[in-house]
Motif scaffolding. Structure first.
Motif, PDB file in Angstrom:
ATOM      1  N   ASP A  41     -11.444   1.416 -12.712  1.00 22.67           N
ATOM      2  CA  ASP A  41     -10.724   1.425 -11.443  1.00 22.67           C
ATOM      3  C   ASP A  41     -11.668   1.434 -10.246  1.00 22.67           C
ATOM      4  O   ASP A  41     -12.663   2.155 -10.237  1.00 22.67           O
ATOM      5  CB  ASP A  41      -9.843   2.670 -11.339  1.00 22.67           C
ATOM      6  CG  ASP A  41      -8.531   2.537 -12.079  1.00 22.67           C
ATOM      7  OD1 ASP A  41      -8.247   1.437 -12.566  1.00 22.67           O
ATOM      8  OD2 ASP A  41      -7.794   3.527 -12.148  1.00 22.67           O
ATOM      9  N   LEU A  44      -9.800   1.827  -4.435  1.00 20.52           N
ATOM     10  CA  LEU A  44      -8.456   1.431  -4.023  1.00 20.52           C
ATOM     11  C   LEU A  44      -7.479   1.573  -5.184  1.00 20.52           C
ATOM     12  O   LEU A  44      -6.376   2.106  -5.023  1.00 20.52           O
ATOM     13  CB  LEU A  44      -8.458  -0.013  -3.499  1.00 20.52           C
ATOM     14  CG  LEU A  44      -7.090  -0.609  -3.172  1.00 20.52           C
ATOM     15  CD1 LEU A  44      -6.387   0.176  -2.069  1.00 20.52           C
ATOM     16  CD2 LEU A  44      -7.227  -2.073  -2.777  1.00 20.52           C
ATOM     17  N   GLU A  45      -7.881   1.118  -6.377  1.00 22.19           N
ATOM     18  CA  GLU A  45      -7.001   1.219  -7.543  1.00 22.19           C
ATOM     19  C   GLU A  45      -6.716   2.673  -7.912  1.00 22.19           C
ATOM     20  O   GLU A  45      -5.610   3.009  -8.321  1.00 22.19           O
ATOM     21  CB  GLU A  45      -7.603   0.462  -8.722  1.00 22.19           C
ATOM     22  CG  GLU A  45      -7.533  -1.044  -8.549  1.00 22.19           C
ATOM     23  CD  GLU A  45      -8.358  -1.827  -9.572  1.00 22.19           C
ATOM     24  OE1 GLU A  45      -8.000  -2.977  -9.836  1.00 22.19           O
ATOM     25  OE2 GLU A  45      -9.354  -1.266 -10.099  1.00 22.19           O
ATOM     26  N   LEU A  48      -4.137   3.842  -5.383  1.00 17.47           N
ATOM     27  CA  LEU A  48      -2.838   3.261  -5.727  1.00 17.47           C
ATOM     28  C   LEU A  48      -2.235   3.960  -6.941  1.00 17.47           C
ATOM     29  O   LEU A  48      -1.041   4.259  -6.970  1.00 17.47           O
ATOM     30  CB  LEU A  48      -2.979   1.762  -6.002  1.00 17.47           C
ATOM     31  CG  LEU A  48      -3.262   0.878  -4.796  1.00 17.47           C
ATOM     32  CD1 LEU A  48      -3.683  -0.522  -5.237  1.00 17.47           C
ATOM     33  CD2 LEU A  48      -2.060   0.801  -3.876  1.00 17.47           C
ATOM     34  N   ASN A  83       2.024  -1.369  -6.547  1.00 15.88           N
ATOM     35  CA  ASN A  83       0.657  -1.640  -6.078  1.00 15.88           C
ATOM     36  C   ASN A  83       0.631  -2.811  -5.105  1.00 15.88           C
ATOM     37  O   ASN A  83      -0.044  -2.767  -4.079  1.00 15.88           O
ATOM     38  CB  ASN A  83      -0.277  -1.931  -7.257  1.00 15.88           C
ATOM     39  CG  ASN A  83      -0.658  -0.679  -8.025  1.00 15.88           C
ATOM     40  OD1 ASN A  83      -0.195   0.425  -7.726  1.00 15.88           O
ATOM     41  ND2 ASN A  83      -1.491  -0.836  -9.022  1.00 15.88           N
ATOM     42  N   GLY A  84       1.364  -3.874  -5.446  1.00 17.76           N
ATOM     43  CA  GLY A  84       1.410  -5.051  -4.580  1.00 17.76           C
ATOM     44  C   GLY A  84       1.991  -4.726  -3.213  1.00 17.76           C
ATOM     45  O   GLY A  84       1.580  -5.296  -2.200  1.00 17.76           O
ATOM     46  N   LYS A  87      -0.809  -2.043  -1.341  1.00 20.14           N
ATOM     47  CA  LYS A  87      -2.155  -2.527  -0.981  1.00 20.14           C
ATOM     48  C   LYS A  87      -2.262  -2.925   0.489  1.00 20.14           C
ATOM     49  O   LYS A  87      -3.179  -2.489   1.176  1.00 20.14           O
ATOM     50  CB  LYS A  87      -2.559  -3.717  -1.870  1.00 20.14           C
ATOM     51  CG  LYS A  87      -3.340  -3.336  -3.082  1.00 20.14           C
ATOM     52  CD  LYS A  87      -3.783  -4.584  -3.839  1.00 20.14           C
ATOM     53  CE  LYS A  87      -4.242  -4.199  -5.233  1.00 20.14           C
ATOM     54  NZ  LYS A  87      -4.602  -5.378  -6.014  1.00 20.14           N
ATOM     55  N   ALA A  91      -4.557  -1.056   3.400  1.00 19.02           N
ATOM     56  CA  ALA A  91      -5.582  -1.836   4.116  1.00 19.02           C
ATOM     57  C   ALA A  91      -5.494  -1.614   5.625  1.00 19.02           C
ATOM     58  O   ALA A  91      -6.490  -1.751   6.330  1.00 19.02           O
ATOM     59  CB  ALA A  91      -5.436  -3.316   3.789  1.00 19.02           C
TER      60      ALA A  91
END
Length: 198
Positions: A41, A44-45, A48, A83-84, A87, A91
């Motif tokens: 990971d 960011l992952e 999330l 997650n989509g 993100k 950001a």
């Protein structure tokens, strides 16, 4: 690894055809879980993943019981969808603190689910189109809350800013939002516009 020994040429050819035409990839949701176990990971992952887990398990989460972590399931939000949607939000945040970020997003989603309940369309939040469109709207609404309510990101303040949606959205728009979250987001954003007061 599987090794086949002493196969005839015909059996080799059949096996090759089977492997290269019938195999299916592992679901993306499961891959995300495995990446975490393998310590692949990114930062960011990890963020999330933590947000997803909190939304899925926190007893005060507006999405409790509506999420599926490792596979797609009808009527549930998958890790890939969440997650989509998150993100682009992350950001736009300046050095997001996980606790604060979770609290604010949770309050926002409570306000969103209140609108959906009022339209008798709570399950619409599990539609990838609806969920991603509302999360795409989050920065716009959060900016208004920050400006008008001194950064008090509460369900009540989010609900005040989302009131035009409550007035203008129909149950039909929520139950059949189409396939493009961007198009549905444009609809939400248009409904949110207010007349200028001088």
């Amino acid at each position: 690894v599987v090794i086949f020994d002493k196969l005839s040429r015909t059996d080799e050819a059949r096996l090759f055809i089977d492997i290269n035409t019938k195999q299916r990839p592992v679901p993306n949701e499961l891959l995300l879980d495995i990446k975490k176990l393998a310590s692949y990971d990114t930062e960011l992952e990890e963020t999330l993943g933590e947000l997803f887990n909190r939304l899925a398990t926190d007893e005060n989460s507006p999405l409790l019981g509506l999420m599926s972590p490792s596979k797609k399931a009808t009527g549930k939000l998958s890790r890939v969808t969440v997650n989509g949607a998150l993100k682009p939000v992350l950001a736009k945040l300046d050095d997001p603190d996980i606790e604060r970020t979770y609290d604010v997003i949770s309050e926002y989603l409570h306000a969103v689910t209140s609108i959906l309940k009022s339209k008798k369309q709570l399950k619409a939040i599990t539609s990838p189109t609806v969920f991603r469109a509302f999360l795409a709207l989050f920065p716009e609404v959060a900016t208004r809350v920050k400006d008008r309510y001194n950064g008090e990101f509460t369900k009540r303040n989010f609900s005040r800013e989302l009131q035009p949606l409550s007035d203008r959205l129909t149950a039909g728009q929520l139950s059949k939002p189409g396939d493009s979250y961007r198009v549905f987001y444009s609809t939400l954003s248009r409904h949110l516009e207010r007349k200028l007061s001088l």
